[in-house]
Write an enzyme that holds these catalytic residues in place. Sequence first.
Site, PDB file in Angstrom:
ATOM      1  N   TYR A 185       0.916  -1.027  -0.067  1.00 41.05           N
ATOM      2  CA  TYR A 185      -0.048  -0.065   0.146  1.00 41.05           C
ATOM      3  C   TYR A 185       0.959   1.204  -0.127  1.00 41.05           C
ATOM      4  O   TYR A 185       1.717   1.163   0.639  1.00 41.05           O
ATOM      5  CB  TYR A 185      -0.770   0.063   1.109  1.00 41.05           C
ATOM      6  CG  TYR A 185      -2.020   1.228   1.346  1.00 41.05           C
ATOM      7  CD1 TYR A 185      -2.712   1.398   0.683  1.00 41.05           C
ATOM      8  CD2 TYR A 185      -1.541   2.297   2.538  1.00 41.05           C
ATOM      9  CE1 TYR A 185      -3.704   2.307   0.601  1.00 41.05           C
ATOM     10  CE2 TYR A 185      -2.514   3.165   2.366  1.00 41.05           C
ATOM     11  CZ  TYR A 185      -3.396   3.421   1.581  1.00 41.05           C
ATOM     12  OH  TYR A 185      -4.316   4.562   1.656  1.00 41.05           O
ATOM     13  N   LYS A 227       4.676   9.242   8.688  1.00 40.41           N
ATOM     14  CA  LYS A 227       4.561   8.648  10.342  1.00 40.41           C
ATOM     15  C   LYS A 227       5.437   9.150  11.086  1.00 40.41           C
ATOM     16  O   LYS A 227       5.496  10.234  11.752  1.00 40.41           O
ATOM     17  CB  LYS A 227       4.595   7.261  10.144  1.00 40.41           C
ATOM     18  CG  LYS A 227       3.268   6.649   9.261  1.00 40.41           C
ATOM     19  CD  LYS A 227       3.260   5.094   9.334  1.00 40.41           C
ATOM     20  CE  LYS A 227       2.308   4.482   8.181  1.00 40.41           C
ATOM     21  NZ  LYS A 227       1.081   4.508   8.456  1.00 40.41           N
ATOM     22  N   ASP A 267       9.541   3.089  -0.686  1.00 37.69           N
ATOM     23  CA  ASP A 267       8.366   3.650   0.219  1.00 37.69           C
ATOM     24  C   ASP A 267       8.588   3.196   1.590  1.00 37.69           C
ATOM     25  O   ASP A 267       8.049   2.156   2.212  1.00 37.69           O
ATOM     26  CB  ASP A 267       6.850   3.199  -0.316  1.00 37.69           C
ATOM     27  CG  ASP A 267       5.794   3.809   0.361  1.00 37.69           C
ATOM     28  OD1 ASP A 267       6.240   4.513   1.627  1.00 37.69           O
ATOM     29  OD2 ASP A 267       4.716   3.510   0.339  1.00 37.69           O
TER      30      ASP A 267
HETATM   31  N1  PMP Z   1       3.127   4.099   2.238  1.00 37.25           N
HETATM   32  C1  PMP Z   1       3.059   3.265   3.220  1.00 37.25           C
HETATM   33  C2  PMP Z   1       4.109   2.186   3.159  1.00 37.25           C
HETATM   34  C3  PMP Z   1       1.905   3.349   4.270  1.00 37.25           C
HETATM   35  O1  PMP Z   1       2.051   2.528   5.120  1.00 37.25           O
HETATM   36  C4  PMP Z   1       1.265   4.347   4.329  1.00 37.25           C
HETATM   37  C5  PMP Z   1       0.065   4.403   5.265  1.00 37.25           C
HETATM   38  N2  PMP Z   1      -0.148   3.480   6.039  1.00 37.25           N
HETATM   39  C6  PMP Z   1       1.321   5.405   3.149  1.00 37.25           C
HETATM   40  C7  PMP Z   1       2.077   5.165   2.220  1.00 37.25           C
HETATM   41  C8  PMP Z   1       0.070   6.340   3.052  1.00 37.25           C
HETATM   42  O2  PMP Z   1       0.454   7.428   4.050  1.00 37.25           O
HETATM   43  P1  PMP Z   1      -0.787   8.308   4.402  1.00 37.25           P
HETATM   44  O3  PMP Z   1      -1.935   7.436   5.080  1.00 37.25           O
HETATM   45  O4  PMP Z   1      -0.155   9.301   5.507  1.00 37.25           O
HETATM   46  O5  PMP Z   1      -1.352   9.028   3.216  1.00 37.25           O
END
Ligand code: PMP
Length: 434
Positions: A145, A268, A240
Amino acid sequence: MFQLGKSEKAFEEAKRYMPGGVNSPVRSYRSVGSNPPFISSASGSRIYDIDNNEYIDYVLSWGPMILGHANPEVIASLQEAIPRGTSYGAPTLLETELAKKVQAFMPSMEVIRLVNSGTEATMSALRVARGYTGRDRIVKFVGCYHGHSDALLVKAGSGLATFGVPDSPGVPQGVAENTITLPYNDSDAVRKLFDDIGDTIAAIIVEPVAGNMGCVPPEPGFLETLREVTKAHGTVLIFDEVMCGFRASSGGAQKRYNIKPDLTCLGKIVGGGMPLAVFGGSREIMNQIAPAGPIYQAGTLSGNPIAVTSGLATLSILQRDPTIFKQVEDATIALCEGFERLAAQYNVPVVVQRVGSMFTIFFTDKPVKNFDDAASCNEEQFKMFFHHNLSHGIYYAPSPYESNFVSICHKSSEIERTLAVADEAFKKISDTLL
Ligand code: PMP
């Protein structure tokens, strides 16, 4: 006696005003067939709901709170910053300071840009990769994700896996067409694709430690393969690390596995619990972004002084005391070893997967290496485990397709209490196996 009366009423009212009563789908608890506690406060390892239930929190706002909730130093720095104004839309010294700190932890991020969410970071990194290479196609892995931008909502993990809708309505066919998906950890599939059409691919984006199909480490050689084929074909490799950055190690997965990506996305922890995320990488690629170059990316609240203050305070603490990474990892190891021991004692088949301070208990008897493995786990056992824990003060992610996290406030007394409740939960599950 555990009860959620006030939360249930609050949820009914919230549903009249917000889709499903929430502002992010997994929070609704629909996947575990119950209603969510409404949270009133949090401190250290604990989170509290409006019915006065207290929980040891392993969600930690989905990862950011590595220092525990309401860390006194972070809060004090915010209290100092707020009277100076909450947003200027103009450059500040704080932003350069944060950029320097990010680079100190992840030297591959030579030039960075601040944004407001992980979604924005990955979406923008993709645009940069496409603009830089002049190519449209991207590769992502099934069950990873990367936020909810169109190009990345294809065979995605996290909430999409939880609700069984890996591809979202509303994503134009023409956009999805350019997203090629491959199974996670399948180096052969990557090699074959790149042998065929590697020269047309702008970017590979990957969670170098997958967290959004539960915690799935990279198999030996997988990240190396990604680095090798992208280099050979002029493709941009995007790590990511929104989730695994500062969790897999102090320098993220790229340090733990010693692979240097071209671009990295962080979120995060980098914002210490405020809306802040970062993308960055090599000077050559990043200086293609406006106003240094032609690729457009912008934000009214980007580099917001309150969010940056929170991130700076968090990273300063981590920089001052790097033993924090070992402390949280050691606590996570103790916890995971405890789960394995207890599950074995009750003959409940589980595989506990952990990298650094992120972990998932998979209800299965074989290692989970990709999304299909994750999807074949026992959902009923997960739900039993989850509900027993919630009603006994242990707060885990309400989905088997998520990672859980540990903070420096999770000391041995918290671990012991957590394992005592896990003991009861595994026993309960084992009773159903008879
Ligand atoms: N990339 C990863 C690996 C994530 O875990 C997340 C959210 N859990 C996101 C992108 C998206 O981040 P956000 O919810 O702050 O938009």
